[in-house]
Scaffold this active site. Structure first.
Site, PDB file in Angstrom:
ATOM      1  CD  GLU A  45     -11.678  45.665  42.690  1.00 46.49           C
ATOM      2  OE1 GLU A  45     -11.669  44.495  43.127  1.00 46.49           O
ATOM      3  OE2 GLU A  45     -12.337  46.578  43.210  1.00 46.49           O
ATOM      4  CE1 TYR A 128     -15.736  42.075  42.526  1.00 43.41           C
ATOM      5  CE2 TYR A 128     -13.361  42.021  42.160  1.00 43.41           C
ATOM      6  CZ  TYR A 128     -14.464  42.502  42.845  1.00 43.41           C
ATOM      7  OH  TYR A 128     -14.290  43.431  43.836  1.00 43.41           O
ATOM      8  CG  ASP A 146     -16.344  40.172  45.893  1.00 46.69           C
ATOM      9  OD1 ASP A 146     -17.525  40.243  46.285  1.00 46.69           O
ATOM     10  OD2 ASP A 146     -15.426  40.844  46.392  1.00 46.69           O
TER      11      ASP A 146
END
Length: 412
Positions: A45, A128, A146
């Protein structure tokens, strides 16, 4: 959509079955989805922030091969970490990864926290990323919102809120988290649902409801529920702020060489490309005479000089327009006589000199061979055109490792 939050949540509940039915047959085969362990999810991520999926895949594999656990990341030498990150950009992400890894080792006993609240305490982890880790790795109902998810969301409900405003993102996090929790309560046996749902929403945004063009509504499992599609207004959403034009900086890059080595300089520890190795460069477009004068001012005795091609590199808010000069000097050792800090012949040597001065800066230099530059020094992609002129291939190691698909077992 003119309705209160409860009605929004109830309406969006209708898309969940369609989304979950679509995802297994349309998901991309990505390495971080094979073993969604907390450490793997975290690394992927962070790498995917501001970087395309196809670019990230080989870097992700190489990173996990070299640093297969949180403990390995925590104790990794900084220069090695920067070299592993070379080519992805946004190097502060790598530094924050290591800061967070050290906290995980010291505070959490080497185990990644399993709640969003605790994950948010780690350096570099925002809402996020915390939601992605807690949902995908731990099965917690936290919506990971996102840009892809915001685009899908605003089209679904014809939401005219500007997605560049934090309050809009927070509102959608609350909406989708409520949707997830209600669905989880009605289907408690679906333990992997939170992670699957978040990844399915990301997948729709990345491959169907795409940015920068018309969405592929004919292939979208949510088109029957999408208000923007029903009203033929897909391209009206999402609403964005007008971007400011990037500031253009003109720079001259100097490839200083004695035939066998080149000179690298370490940037300041703050600001753009903080603490990175670079080819020396100056503001403005230097003429041949000015470039020779610059080299002589460093204590060098130039033998020959030739121009290098113009190049351009775009950062988030700045654009560099560059020209370059290749300066062949009798020897680069003369750099030692120009009143700067001792020259290091390896990253470790340069770090030692840096530690003595207590700061980074143009005083830290390294004289390196082509092989050393390729394998030991992390040099930003902004200088790629000029590194090629020196015969340096910054991503040579990466190209070799693109063929490797195995990901080691995570030890922590």
């Amino acid at each position: 959509m003119n309705s209160d939050r409860i009605t929004e949540t109830a309406y969006l509940q209708r898309i969940v079955p369609a989304l979950l039915e679509w995802y297994p047959g349309h998901r991309r085969d990505l390495p971080w989805r094979v073993h969604p362990l907390p450490y793997y999810v975290w690394i992927s991520e962070v790498m995917l922030q501001q970087t395309r999926v196809e670019t990230v895949i080989p870097y992700y594999r190489r990173f996990l091969k070299e640093l297969p656990s949180v403990g390995d990341l925590a104790c990794c030498p900084p220069e090695k970490l920067m070299k592993l990150w070379e080519g992805i950009g946004y190097y502060s992400r790598a530094r924050n990864l290591q800061k967070a890894a050290k906290v995980v080792m010291e505070v959490y006993g080497g185990c990644m926290p399993d709640t969003k609240e605790e994950l948010l305490k780690l350096p570099g982890i925002g809402s996020y990323t915390a939601s992605a880790i807690s949902s995908i790795a731990y099965g917690r109902c936290e919506a990971a919102v996102d840009g892809n998810v915001l685009r899908v969301s605003t089209r679904l409900l014809e939401d005219s809120g500007c997605i560049d405003e934090p309050k809009v993102k927070k509102r959608w996090e609350k909406i989708w988290t409520a949707v997830m929790r209600q669905y989880q309560e009605s289907c408690p046996e679906k333990g992997s649902f939170p992670g699957t749902f978040n990844q399915a929403m990301m997948e729709i945004g990345a491959t169907v409801c795409v940015p920068g063009g018309a969405p592929a509504c004919s292939r979208c499992p949510l088109s029957a529920f999408c208000l923007a599609h029903l009203h033929e207004g897909e391209l009206l959403y999402p609403v964005r702020k007008t971007k400011r034009p990037r500031r253009v900086e003109k720079r001259t890059v100097l490839l200083l060489t004695d035939g066998g080595r080149i000179a690298l300089r370490k940037r300041s520890g703050k600001g753009l490309l903080a603490g990175m190795w670079e080819l020396p460069n100056e503001e403005g477009m230097l003429t041949q005479e000015e470039a020779l004068s610059y080299a002589e001012g460093l204590g060098l005795s130039p033998l020959r000089i030739r121009p290098l091609p113009h190049a351009r590199h775009v950062f988030t808010h700045i654009e560099w327009e560059m020209t370059g000069w290749r300066v062949l000097a009798e020897t680069l050792e003369d750099l030692k006589t120009c009143g700067m800090e001792p020259i290091g012949h390896s990253p470790a040597a340069a770090e030692t000199a840096e530690d003595r001065t207590g700061s980074y800066g143009s005083g830290s230099w390294a004289l390196v061979s082509v092989q050393q530059a390729e394998t030991q020094y992390a040099i930003p992609a902004a200088f790629s055109a000029y590194l090629k002129a020196a015969g340096i291939r910054p991503k040579a190691m990466l190209r070799k490792e693109r063929k490797e698909s195995a990901i080691p077992e995570c030890r922590v």
